[in-house]
Design a protein around this motif. Sequence first.
Motif, PDB file in Angstrom:
ATOM      1  N   GLY A  89       0.829  -1.372  -0.041  1.00 11.90           N
ATOM      2  CA  GLY A  89       0.064  -0.007   0.178  1.00 11.90           C
ATOM      3  C   GLY A  89       0.884   1.311   0.144  1.00 11.90           C
ATOM      4  N   TRP A  90       0.516   2.125  -0.828  1.00  8.11           N
ATOM      5  CA  TRP A  90       1.327   3.437  -1.028  1.00  8.11           C
ATOM      6  C   TRP A  90       0.431   4.628  -1.039  1.00  8.11           C
ATOM      7  CZ3 TRP A  90       4.130   4.585  -6.190  1.00  8.11           C
ATOM      8  CH2 TRP A  90       4.951   5.734  -5.975  1.00  8.11           C
ATOM      9  N   PHE A  91       0.528   5.599  -0.375  1.00 12.81           N
ATOM     10  CA  PHE A  91      -0.486   6.773  -0.542  1.00 12.81           C
ATOM     11  C   PHE A  91       0.060   8.090   0.103  1.00 12.81           C
ATOM     12  CE2 PHE A  91      -3.943   9.211   0.876  1.00 12.81           C
ATOM     13  CZ  PHE A  91      -4.920   9.048  -0.070  1.00 12.81           C
ATOM     14  N   VAL A  92      -0.369   9.035  -0.695  1.00 12.77           N
ATOM     15  CA  VAL A  92       0.164  10.566  -0.288  1.00 12.77           C
ATOM     16  C   VAL A  92      -1.300  11.270  -0.512  1.00 12.77           C
ATOM     17  CG1 VAL A  92       1.454  12.490  -0.824  1.00 12.77           C
ATOM     18  CG2 VAL A  92       2.486  10.100  -0.785  1.00 12.77           C
ATOM     19  N   SER A  93      -1.281  11.999   0.748  1.00 12.24           N
ATOM     20  CA  SER A  93      -2.582  13.000   0.592  1.00 12.24           C
ATOM     21  C   SER A  93      -2.738  13.973  -0.723  1.00 12.24           C
ATOM     22  CB  SER A  93      -2.535  13.713   1.858  1.00 12.24           C
ATOM     23  OG  SER A  93      -2.863  13.196   3.004  1.00 12.24           O
ATOM     24  N   ARG A  97       0.939  15.778  -3.080  1.00  8.69           N
ATOM     25  CA  ARG A  97       1.241  14.865  -4.390  1.00  8.69           C
ATOM     26  C   ARG A  97       2.218  15.829  -4.938  1.00  8.69           C
ATOM     27  NH1 ARG A  97      -4.117  11.701  -5.247  1.00  8.69           N
ATOM     28  NH2 ARG A  97      -4.130  10.604  -3.375  1.00  8.69           N
ATOM     29  N   ARG A  98       3.170  15.112  -5.702  1.00  9.05           N
ATOM     30  CA  ARG A  98       3.971  15.705  -6.759  1.00  9.05           C
ATOM     31  C   ARG A  98       5.113  16.298  -6.105  1.00  9.05           C
ATOM     32  NH1 ARG A  98       2.286  14.568 -12.119  1.00  9.05           N
ATOM     33  NH2 ARG A  98       4.474  14.845 -12.365  1.00  9.05           N
ATOM     34  N   LEU A  99       5.557  16.047  -4.914  1.00 15.17           N
ATOM     35  CA  LEU A  99       6.653  17.069  -4.060  1.00 15.17           C
ATOM     36  C   LEU A  99       7.679  16.141  -3.594  1.00 15.17           C
ATOM     37  CD1 LEU A  99       3.989  19.275  -1.899  1.00 15.17           C
ATOM     38  CD2 LEU A  99       5.331  19.884  -3.769  1.00 15.17           C
ATOM     39  N   GLY A 100       7.400  14.908  -3.836  1.00 16.68           N
ATOM     40  CA  GLY A 100       8.712  13.908  -3.576  1.00 16.68           C
ATOM     41  C   GLY A 100       8.403  13.003  -2.366  1.00 16.68           C
ATOM     42  N   ALA A 101       7.055  13.134  -1.627  1.00 18.62           N
ATOM     43  CA  ALA A 101       6.833  12.527  -0.538  1.00 18.62           C
ATOM     44  C   ALA A 101       6.859  10.793  -0.889  1.00 18.62           C
ATOM     45  CB  ALA A 101       5.862  12.845   0.139  1.00 18.62           C
ATOM     46  N   GLY A 102       6.064  10.478  -1.915  1.00 19.15           N
ATOM     47  CA  GLY A 102       6.113   9.392  -2.469  1.00 19.15           C
ATOM     48  C   GLY A 102       7.356   8.673  -2.646  1.00 19.15           C
ATOM     49  N   ALA A 103       8.157   9.400  -3.263  1.00 20.64           N
ATOM     50  CA  ALA A 103       9.428   8.711  -3.574  1.00 20.64           C
ATOM     51  C   ALA A 103      10.413   8.393  -2.568  1.00 20.64           C
ATOM     52  CB  ALA A 103      10.083   9.678  -4.355  1.00 20.64           C
ATOM     53  N   LYS A 104      10.348   9.492  -1.297  1.00 22.70           N
ATOM     54  CA  LYS A 104      11.041   9.142  -0.282  1.00 22.70           C
ATOM     55  C   LYS A 104      10.373   7.702   0.438  1.00 22.70           C
ATOM     56  CE  LYS A 104      12.446  13.755   1.354  1.00 22.70           C
ATOM     57  NZ  LYS A 104      12.530  14.869   2.439  1.00 22.70           N
ATOM     58  N   ALA A 128      -6.556   0.462 -14.173  1.00 23.83           N
ATOM     59  CA  ALA A 128      -6.775   1.955 -14.727  1.00 23.83           C
ATOM     60  C   ALA A 128      -5.982   3.164 -13.884  1.00 23.83           C
ATOM     61  CB  ALA A 128      -8.319   2.131 -14.653  1.00 23.83           C
ATOM     62  N   ASN A 129      -5.143   2.706 -12.934  1.00 22.48           N
ATOM     63  CA  ASN A 129      -4.613   3.729 -12.008  1.00 22.48           C
ATOM     64  C   ASN A 129      -3.299   4.437 -12.757  1.00 22.48           C
ATOM     65  OD1 ASN A 129      -3.568   5.508 -10.018  1.00 22.48           O
ATOM     66  ND2 ASN A 129      -3.849   3.932  -8.434  1.00 22.48           N
ATOM     67  N   GLU A 130      -3.384   5.262 -13.889  1.00 22.40           N
ATOM     68  CA  GLU A 130      -2.381   5.481 -14.753  1.00 22.40           C
ATOM     69  C   GLU A 130      -1.554   6.559 -13.751  1.00 22.40           C
ATOM     70  OE1 GLU A 130      -0.607   5.615 -17.773  1.00 22.40           O
ATOM     71  OE2 GLU A 130      -2.141   4.279 -17.814  1.00 22.40           O
TER      72      GLU A 130
HETATM   73  C1  COA Z   1       1.132   7.187  -6.250  1.00 23.19           C
HETATM   74  C2  COA Z   1       1.362   8.176  -5.145  1.00 23.19           C
HETATM   75  C3  COA Z   1       1.616   7.660  -3.691  1.00 23.19           C
HETATM   76  C4  COA Z   1       2.718   9.029  -5.574  1.00 23.19           C
HETATM   77  O1  COA Z   1       3.141   9.956  -4.376  1.00 23.19           O
HETATM   78  P1  COA Z   1       3.760  11.411  -4.731  1.00 23.19           P
HETATM   79  O2  COA Z   1       3.984  12.013  -3.483  1.00 23.19           O
HETATM   80  O3  COA Z   1       2.951  12.427  -5.670  1.00 23.19           O
HETATM   81  O4  COA Z   1       4.948  10.708  -5.585  1.00 23.19           O
HETATM   82  P2  COA Z   1       6.287  11.707  -5.863  1.00 23.19           P
HETATM   83  O5  COA Z   1       6.090  13.120  -5.984  1.00 23.19           O
HETATM   84  O6  COA Z   1       7.382  11.354  -4.994  1.00 23.19           O
HETATM   85  O7  COA Z   1       6.637  11.302  -7.284  1.00 23.19           O
HETATM   86  C5  COA Z   1       7.346  10.121  -7.657  1.00 23.19           C
HETATM   87  C6  COA Z   1       7.788   9.986  -9.114  1.00 23.19           C
HETATM   88  O8  COA Z   1       6.517   9.604  -9.795  1.00 23.19           O
HETATM   89  C7  COA Z   1       6.115  10.884 -10.661  1.00 23.19           C
HETATM   90  N1  COA Z   1       4.664  10.921 -10.680  1.00 23.19           N
HETATM   91  C8  COA Z   1       3.979  10.994  -9.717  1.00 23.19           C
HETATM   92  N2  COA Z   1       2.877  11.205  -9.850  1.00 23.19           N
HETATM   93  C9  COA Z   1       2.614  11.358 -11.285  1.00 23.19           C
HETATM   94  C10 COA Z   1       1.662  11.416 -12.138  1.00 23.19           C
HETATM   95  N3  COA Z   1       0.391  11.626 -11.582  1.00 23.19           N
HETATM   96  N4  COA Z   1       1.829  11.532 -13.487  1.00 23.19           N
HETATM   97  C11 COA Z   1       3.078  11.066 -13.813  1.00 23.19           C
HETATM   98  N5  COA Z   1       4.335  10.968 -12.903  1.00 23.19           N
HETATM   99  C12 COA Z   1       4.129  11.004 -11.641  1.00 23.19           C
HETATM  100  C13 COA Z   1       6.923  12.002 -10.118  1.00 23.19           C
HETATM  101  O9  COA Z   1       7.203  13.091 -11.184  1.00 23.19           O
HETATM  102  C14 COA Z   1       8.094  11.603  -9.608  1.00 23.19           C
HETATM  103  O10 COA Z   1       8.989  11.083 -10.761  1.00 23.19           O
HETATM  104  P3  COA Z   1      10.595  12.002 -10.668  1.00 23.19           P
HETATM  105  O11 COA Z   1      11.369  11.549  -9.602  1.00 23.19           O
HETATM  106  O12 COA Z   1      11.179  11.507 -11.840  1.00 23.19           O
HETATM  107  O13 COA Z   1      10.186  13.635 -10.744  1.00 23.19           O
HETATM  108  C15 COA Z   1       0.355   9.098  -5.046  1.00 23.19           C
HETATM  109  O14 COA Z   1      -0.104   9.689  -6.496  1.00 23.19           O
HETATM  110  C16 COA Z   1      -1.010   8.577  -4.620  1.00 23.19           C
HETATM  111  O15 COA Z   1      -1.142   8.600  -3.323  1.00 23.19           O
HETATM  112  N6  COA Z   1      -1.835   8.226  -5.469  1.00 23.19           N
HETATM  113  C17 COA Z   1      -3.360   7.771  -4.953  1.00 23.19           C
HETATM  114  C18 COA Z   1      -3.017   6.321  -4.077  1.00 23.19           C
HETATM  115  C19 COA Z   1      -2.311   5.081  -5.312  1.00 23.19           C
HETATM  116  O16 COA Z   1      -2.396   5.317  -6.271  1.00 23.19           O
HETATM  117  N7  COA Z   1      -1.503   4.549  -4.712  1.00 23.19           N
HETATM  118  C20 COA Z   1      -0.601   3.426  -5.330  1.00 23.19           C
HETATM  119  C21 COA Z   1      -1.374   2.332  -5.616  1.00 23.19           C
HETATM  120  S1  COA Z   1      -1.334   1.416  -4.051  1.00 23.19           S
END
Ligand code: COA
Length: 154
Positions: A89-93, A97-104, A128-130
């Motif tokens: 499971g992986w989720f960021v509010s 999003r798009r600030l690097g928290a998910g990558a960390k 379908a979760n593009e």
């Molecule tokens: C998936 C998710 C956790 C990513 O979290 P985030 O904090 O936005 O991720 P980051 O900002 O750290 O981005 C990580 C990389 O993914 C890319 N990325 C993130 N969201 C993106 C999007 N919507 N479209 C294209 N690229 C994306 C970023 O550009 C980054 O790449 P880079 O390092 O080359 O710049 C977040 O979008 C989320 O919670 N989504 C809803 C839940 C979900 O789908 N979870 C995953 C399935 S379990």
Amino acid sequence: MAGIVVRPGRQEDCRQLIGLRAALWPDCPLEEHRSEIEGQLSGAGPYPFPTVLLVAETEGGEVVGFLEADLRSHADGCDATCPVGYIEGWFVSEAYRRLGAGAKLVAAAEQWARGLGCVEMASDTWIANEPSIRAHLALGYDEVDRCVTFRKKL
Ligand SMILES: CC(C)(COP(=O)(O)OP(=O)(O)OC[C@H]1O[C@@H](n2cnc3c(N)ncnc32)[C@H](O)[C@@H]1OP(=O)(O)O)[C@@H](O)C(=O)NCCC(=O)NCCS
């Protein structure tokens, strides 16, 4: 993102984690979220392999993301002879999003799995979760397969 810290989850995160988990998995009852979080944090959950629950926290102490990972005996596309780290499971509010928290969060989970001897990390997402697919690809994950799963009660 400088202000976001990733750390292991703690008991006191439970309330905030329930909210984040419910946003990711809305079909799961809140009580089930609570018991699964508590099981993971106490190490007393019904899991055959090690698990980790990581949170992303702002400087102000708000938990804005989480990642749950475990070890699986095998995962599609991975070497079948050794356990693999798996992102369950992986989720960021949305506001963070798009600030690097998910990558960390992912980097910390990979470090955890590496520490347990894993040489591969795997994950999955809905077909379908593009945005999630793009985020996985951006973080170095290769797409292995696309499938629909089924069940039947026996
Ligand atoms: C998936 C998710 C956790 C990513 O979290 P985030 O904090 O936005 O991720 P980051 O900002 O750290 O981005 C990580 C990389 O993914 C890319 N990325 C993130 N969201 C993106 C999007 N919507 N479209 C294209 N690229 C994306 C970023 O550009 C980054 O790449 P880079 O390092 O080359 O710049 C977040 O979008 C989320 O919670 N989504 C809803 C839940 C979900 O789908 N979870 C995953 C399935 S379990």
